[in-house]
Write a protein that holds these residues in place. Structure first.
Motif, mmCIF file in Angstrom:
data_model
loop_
_atom_site.group_PDB
_atom_site.id
_atom_site.type_symbol
_atom_site.label_atom_id
_atom_site.label_comp_id
_atom_site.label_asym_id
_atom_site.label_seq_id
_atom_site.Cartn_x
_atom_site.Cartn_y
_atom_site.Cartn_z
ATOM 1 N N TRP A 30 -25.728 5.859 16.917
ATOM 2 C CA TRP A 30 -26.776 6.851 16.646
ATOM 3 C C TRP A 30 -28.162 6.234 16.820
ATOM 4 N N GLN A 31 -28.316 4.996 16.397
ATOM 5 C CA GLN A 31 -29.614 4.324 16.532
ATOM 6 C C GLN A 31 -29.960 4.111 18.006
ATOM 7 N N ARG A 32 -29.016 3.690 18.801
ATOM 8 C CA ARG A 32 -29.256 3.487 20.239
ATOM 9 C C ARG A 32 -29.661 4.792 20.908
ATOM 10 N N ALA A 33 -28.994 5.895 20.553
ATOM 11 C CA ALA A 33 -29.334 7.194 21.142
ATOM 12 C C ALA A 33 -30.724 7.638 20.708
ATOM 13 N N ALA A 34 -31.038 7.461 19.424
ATOM 14 C CA ALA A 34 -32.339 7.876 18.891
ATOM 15 C C ALA A 34 -33.472 7.078 19.518
ATOM 16 N N GLU A 35 -33.227 5.802 19.772
ATOM 17 C CA GLU A 35 -34.267 4.942 20.331
ATOM 18 C C GLU A 35 -34.358 5.027 21.847
ATOM 19 N N GLY A 36 -33.465 5.813 22.467
ATOM 20 C CA GLY A 36 -33.502 5.977 23.912
ATOM 21 C C GLY A 36 -32.860 4.836 24.676
ATOM 22 N N ASP A 37 -32.116 3.969 23.986
ATOM 23 C CA ASP A 37 -31.441 2.859 24.650
ATOM 24 C C ASP A 37 -30.231 3.314 25.449
ATOM 25 N N ALA A 38 -29.671 4.461 25.078
ATOM 26 C CA ALA A 38 -28.507 5.006 25.776
ATOM 27 C C ALA A 38 -28.493 6.517 25.598
ATOM 28 N N GLU A 39 -28.162 7.243 26.658
ATOM 29 C CA GLU A 39 -28.075 8.703 26.572
ATOM 30 C C GLU A 39 -26.800 9.110 25.853
ATOM 31 N N GLY A 40 -26.890 10.224 25.131
ATOM 32 C CA GLY A 40 -25.734 10.730 24.402
ATOM 33 C C GLY A 40 -24.528 10.949 25.290
ATOM 34 N N GLY A 41 -24.747 11.509 26.462
ATOM 35 C CA GLY A 41 -23.644 11.771 27.385
ATOM 36 C C GLY A 41 -22.942 10.497 27.817
ATOM 37 N N LYS A 42 -23.698 9.434 28.069
ATOM 38 C CA LYS A 42 -23.101 8.161 28.461
ATOM 39 C C LYS A 42 -22.352 7.534 27.297
ATOM 40 N N LEU A 43 -22.905 7.680 26.088
ATOM 41 C CA LEU A 43 -22.206 7.170 24.908
ATOM 42 C C LEU A 43 -20.893 7.918 24.689
ATOM 43 N N ASN A 98 -18.711 12.223 15.741
ATOM 44 C CA ASN A 98 -18.885 10.984 14.995
ATOM 45 C C ASN A 98 -19.341 9.841 15.899
ATOM 46 N N GLY A 99 -20.090 8.957 15.296
ATOM 47 C CA GLY A 99 -20.518 7.742 15.978
ATOM 48 C C GLY A 99 -20.851 6.698 14.930
ATOM 49 N N GLY A 118 -16.900 6.420 25.013
ATOM 50 C CA GLY A 118 -16.077 6.464 23.809
ATOM 51 C C GLY A 118 -16.807 6.059 22.544
ATOM 52 N N LYS A 119 -18.123 5.932 22.609
ATOM 53 C CA LYS A 119 -18.920 5.550 21.436
ATOM 54 C C LYS A 119 -19.217 6.757 20.545
ATOM 55 N N VAL A 120 -19.318 7.934 21.147
ATOM 56 C CA VAL A 120 -19.463 9.195 20.417
ATOM 57 C C VAL A 120 -18.110 9.889 20.523
ATOM 58 N N LYS A 121 -17.568 10.274 19.385
ATOM 59 C CA LYS A 121 -16.214 10.836 19.365
ATOM 60 C C LYS A 121 -16.212 12.254 18.780
ATOM 61 N N PHE A 122 -15.450 13.117 19.418
ATOM 62 C CA PHE A 122 -15.263 14.471 18.924
ATOM 63 C C PHE A 122 -14.045 14.488 18.018
ATOM 64 N N ALA A 123 -14.261 14.748 16.725
ATOM 65 C CA ALA A 123 -13.156 14.854 15.779
ATOM 66 C C ALA A 123 -12.630 16.283 15.726
ATOM 67 N N LYS A 124 -13.467 17.225 16.161
ATOM 68 C CA LYS A 124 -13.073 18.634 16.179
ATOM 69 C C LYS A 124 -13.930 19.343 17.211
ATOM 70 N N GLY A 125 -13.305 20.242 17.949
ATOM 71 C CA GLY A 125 -14.047 21.056 18.899
ATOM 72 C C GLY A 125 -13.936 20.555 20.329
ATOM 73 N N PRO A 126 -14.401 21.385 21.260
ATOM 74 C CA PRO A 126 -14.265 21.056 22.675
ATOM 75 C C PRO A 126 -15.318 20.056 23.159
#
Length: 137
Positions: A85-98, A79-80, A102-110
Protein backbone atom coordinates in the motif's frame (compact mmCIF):
# COMPACT_ATOMS: atom_id res chain seq x y z
CA UNK A 1 -2.07 19.22 9.56
CA UNK A 2 1.49 18.34 10.44
CA UNK A 3 0.97 15.07 12.28
CA UNK A 4 0.76 11.85 10.33
CA UNK A 5 -2.40 9.79 10.64
CA UNK A 6 -2.44 6.07 11.30
CA UNK A 7 -3.05 4.19 8.07
CA UNK A 8 -6.74 3.27 7.68
CA UNK A 9 -7.74 5.12 10.88
CA UNK A 10 -11.04 6.99 10.67
CA UNK A 11 -9.22 10.34 10.39
CA UNK A 12 -7.02 8.93 7.62
CA UNK A 13 -10.08 7.59 5.77
CA UNK A 14 -11.78 11.00 5.86
CA UNK A 15 -8.78 12.74 4.27
CA UNK A 16 -8.34 9.94 1.76
CA UNK A 17 -12.00 10.29 0.72
CA UNK A 18 -11.42 13.97 -0.02
CA UNK A 19 -8.20 13.26 -1.93
CA UNK A 20 -9.73 10.53 -4.10
CA UNK A 21 -12.91 12.45 -4.88
CA UNK A 22 -10.84 15.52 -5.82
CA UNK A 23 -8.70 13.51 -8.26
CA UNK A 24 -10.41 13.77 -11.65
CA UNK A 25 -8.17 11.00 -13.01
CA UNK A 26 -9.87 8.48 -10.73
CA UNK A 27 -13.29 9.26 -12.22
CA UNK A 28 -11.92 9.28 -15.77
CA UNK A 29 -10.36 5.86 -15.21
CA UNK A 30 -13.65 4.04 -14.70
CA UNK A 31 -14.98 2.00 -17.60
CA UNK A 32 -18.56 3.06 -16.79
CA UNK A 33 -18.57 5.57 -13.90
CA UNK A 34 -22.36 5.92 -13.81
CA UNK A 35 -22.76 2.24 -12.96
CA UNK A 36 -19.90 2.02 -10.42
CA UNK A 37 -21.90 1.83 -7.17
CA UNK A 38 -20.36 -0.69 -4.79
CA UNK A 39 -19.10 -1.42 -1.31
CA UNK A 40 -15.60 -2.75 -0.78
CA UNK A 41 -13.02 -3.52 1.82
CA UNK A 42 -9.32 -2.80 1.69
CA UNK A 43 -7.35 -4.86 4.15
CA UNK A 44 -3.79 -5.38 5.25
CA UNK A 45 -2.16 -8.79 5.01
CA UNK A 46 -0.84 -9.85 8.39
CA UNK A 47 -2.77 -7.13 10.23
CA UNK A 48 -6.43 -8.10 10.22
CA UNK A 49 -7.42 -5.08 12.31
CA UNK A 50 -6.00 -2.63 9.74
CA UNK A 51 -8.81 -2.38 7.20
CA UNK A 52 -11.40 0.02 5.88
CA UNK A 53 -14.72 0.02 4.05
CA UNK A 54 -15.51 2.23 1.09
CA UNK A 55 -18.90 2.91 -0.41
CA UNK A 56 -19.00 4.22 -3.96
CA UNK A 57 -21.95 5.82 -5.74
CA UNK A 58 -21.52 6.52 -9.44
CA UNK A 59 -17.70 6.47 -9.13
CA UNK A 60 -17.62 8.91 -6.20
CA UNK A 61 -16.90 7.82 -2.65
CA UNK A 62 -19.79 8.61 -0.31
CA UNK A 63 -18.42 6.80 2.75
CA UNK A 64 -14.92 5.71 3.80
CA UNK A 65 -14.73 4.29 7.30
CA UNK A 66 -13.21 1.67 9.49
CA UNK A 67 -15.02 -1.65 9.01
CA UNK A 68 -18.79 -1.27 9.23
CA UNK A 69 -20.48 -3.43 6.58
CA UNK A 70 -21.35 -7.09 6.86
CA UNK A 71 -19.23 -9.35 4.70
CA UNK A 72 -22.29 -10.19 2.61
CA UNK A 73 -22.71 -6.50 1.71
CA UNK A 74 -19.22 -6.22 0.23
CA UNK A 75 -18.69 -6.55 -3.50
CA UNK A 76 -14.89 -6.65 -3.28
CA UNK A 77 -12.30 -7.40 -0.62
CA UNK A 78 -8.80 -6.37 -1.64
CA UNK A 79 -5.71 -7.02 0.47
CA UNK A 80 -2.09 -5.99 0.39
CA UNK A 81 0.81 -5.67 2.79
CA UNK A 82 1.62 -2.33 4.38
CA UNK A 83 4.66 -2.16 2.10
CA UNK A 84 2.47 -2.73 -0.96
CA UNK A 85 0.00 0.00 0.00
CA UNK A 86 2.85 2.38 0.79
CA UNK A 87 4.56 1.73 -2.56
CA UNK A 88 1.29 2.38 -4.42
CA UNK A 89 0.57 5.55 -2.42
CA UNK A 90 4.06 6.91 -3.02
CA UNK A 91 3.89 6.17 -6.75
CA UNK A 92 6.69 3.59 -6.64
CA UNK A 93 4.45 1.01 -8.30
CA UNK A 94 1.07 1.16 -10.06
CA UNK A 95 -1.82 -0.72 -8.51
CA UNK A 96 -2.38 -2.74 -11.67
CA UNK A 97 1.23 -3.91 -11.75
CA UNK A 98 1.09 -4.81 -8.06
CA UNK A 99 -2.06 -6.82 -8.78
CA UNK A 100 -0.44 -8.68 -11.67
CA UNK A 101 2.64 -9.36 -9.51
CA UNK A 102 0.42 -10.91 -6.83
CA UNK A 103 1.15 -8.16 -4.29
CA UNK A 104 -2.48 -6.98 -4.28
CA UNK A 105 -4.87 -9.87 -3.71
CA UNK A 106 -8.60 -10.18 -4.26
CA UNK A 107 -10.15 -12.06 -1.33
CA UNK A 108 -13.65 -11.53 -2.72
CA UNK A 109 -15.07 -10.29 -5.99
CA UNK A 110 -14.04 -10.24 -9.63
CA UNK A 111 -10.44 -9.33 -10.41
CA UNK A 112 -11.79 -8.10 -13.75
CA UNK A 113 -13.16 -5.09 -11.84
CA UNK A 114 -9.61 -3.83 -11.26
CA UNK A 115 -8.49 -4.69 -14.78
CA UNK A 116 -11.34 -2.92 -16.59
CA UNK A 117 -11.04 0.05 -14.24
CA UNK A 118 -7.23 0.07 -14.11
CA UNK A 119 -6.92 3.82 -14.62
CA UNK A 120 -9.26 4.47 -11.71
CA UNK A 121 -7.56 1.86 -9.51
CA UNK A 122 -4.06 3.22 -10.13
CA UNK A 123 -5.08 6.83 -9.46
CA UNK A 124 -7.20 5.79 -6.47
CA UNK A 125 -4.15 4.25 -4.78
CA UNK A 126 -1.91 7.12 -5.83
CA UNK A 127 -4.34 9.55 -4.16
CA UNK A 128 -3.52 7.90 -0.83
CA UNK A 129 -0.13 9.57 -1.08
CA UNK A 130 -1.78 12.94 -0.46
CA UNK A 131 -2.67 11.92 3.09
CA UNK A 132 0.12 12.34 5.68
CA UNK A 133 0.41 8.70 6.72
CA UNK A 134 1.93 6.89 9.66
CA UNK A 135 2.59 3.46 8.19
CA UNK A 136 3.73 2.03 11.53
CA UNK A 137 0.47 0.36 12.51
Amino acid sequence: MTDKLKFFSQEWCELALEAVNANAEVYKGFKDPDSFTNRMEFGTIGKDDVACHIEWEKAKIISWTIRKFDESDLWLKINGTLETWQRAAEGDAEGGKLLLAGKVKFAKGPMSAAIENAGAFNNFLLSWGQVPTDWDV
